[in-house]
Structures are given as C-alpha cells and as structure tokens.
Motif scaffolding. Structure first.
Motif, short mmCIF file in Angstrom:
data_model
loop_
_atom_site.label_atom_id
_atom_site.label_comp_id
_atom_site.label_asym_id
_atom_site.label_seq_id
_atom_site.Cartn_x
_atom_site.Cartn_y
_atom_site.Cartn_z
N ILE A 1 53.46 33.62 40.78
CA ILE A 1 54.53 33.79 39.81
C ILE A 1 54.18 32.97 38.58
N VAL A 2 54.31 33.57 37.41
CA VAL A 2 54.07 32.83 36.18
C VAL A 2 55.21 31.82 36.01
N ALA A 3 54.85 30.54 36.07
CA ALA A 3 55.84 29.47 35.96
C ALA A 3 55.93 28.95 34.53
N GLY A 4 54.92 29.22 33.73
CA GLY A 4 54.93 28.77 32.34
C GLY A 4 53.78 29.38 31.58
N VAL A 5 53.97 29.53 30.28
CA VAL A 5 52.92 30.01 29.39
C VAL A 5 52.77 28.95 28.31
N PRO A 6 51.65 28.20 28.31
CA PRO A 6 51.47 27.14 27.32
C PRO A 6 51.53 27.67 25.90
N PRO B 1 48.14 45.70 25.53
CA PRO B 1 47.99 44.73 26.62
C PRO B 1 49.33 44.11 27.02
N GLN B 2 49.44 43.80 28.30
CA GLN B 2 50.65 43.14 28.80
C GLN B 2 50.67 41.69 28.34
N THR B 3 51.86 41.17 28.15
CA THR B 3 52.02 39.77 27.78
C THR B 3 52.65 39.03 28.94
N PRO B 4 52.01 37.96 29.41
CA PRO B 4 52.60 37.21 30.51
C PRO B 4 53.85 36.46 30.05
N THR B 5 54.88 36.51 30.86
CA THR B 5 56.11 35.77 30.60
C THR B 5 56.55 35.12 31.90
N VAL B 6 57.36 34.10 31.78
CA VAL B 6 57.84 33.37 32.95
C VAL B 6 58.56 34.31 33.90
N GLY B 7 58.22 34.24 35.18
CA GLY B 7 58.84 35.06 36.21
C GLY B 7 58.04 36.29 36.58
#
Length: 100
Positions: free
Chosen positions: A31-36, A2-8
C-alpha cells in the motif's frame, strides 16, 4: 497516460530473495503510505546516485506472509528488480459465459 501513485493505492513490491536462492524474488502486495514531495535528490539524497532524477519513489507498507515492513522504494515497471515497486499487471476479464 501514466498512473500517478497516491496514498492508499495498491502496488506490487518486489522482494529481493536470498543470495543463495533459498527464497526467490517475489511480488508482494503493498500500500502506498506516502509520496515524497520534490525531486529525488531532495526527497531521498541517500539514493540520489543510484536512482535517476525522474524515478518515482514511494513510501510503502509491504504485506508479507511473515509480517509487514515499511520502506521507501523506487518504481521499476520494466525490470521488476528486487527492492522496487510496480503497478499490478492487468489480467483479462473472465465475464464470458461458461459453456454448459
């Protein structure tokens, strides 16, 4: 894997649409601005009851035709419910030669 979300990273946000159906639910670029950090109850206790503990939650900057908005949203790869995000669908390559 699975893909992992990262900022950007670019993802698709699914709009809610309107209750009367004037506007349908649509995919919008985000756009992913943050990952808690941490488990969902620690990252967002307000939604702990409605989202499962293994839900991937991201802070998104959503690009709409009428402007931008910022929101914390859960991932929904299967249902694509309003108010969720998912990875963009892949399209087939068009690198084949066009017949003359």
């Amino acid at each position: 894997m699975p893909q992992t979300p990262t900022v950007g990273r670019i993802v698709h946000y699914v709009s809610y649409g309107t209750p009367g159906g004037e506007y349908t639910s649509q995919c919008r670029a985000a756009i992913v601005a943050g990952v808690p950090v941490g488990a969902l109850p620690l990252a967002d206790g307000e939604h702990a009851e409605e989202w499962s503990s293994d839900t991937v939650v991201c802070d998104l900057a959503v690009l709409n035709p009428s402007g931008m908005f910022f929101n914390r949203c859960p991932q929904s790869e299967g249902e694509h419910r309003g108010g969720t995000w998912h990875w963009p669908e892949r399209t087939p390559s068009t690198n084949e030669e066009t017949p003359a």
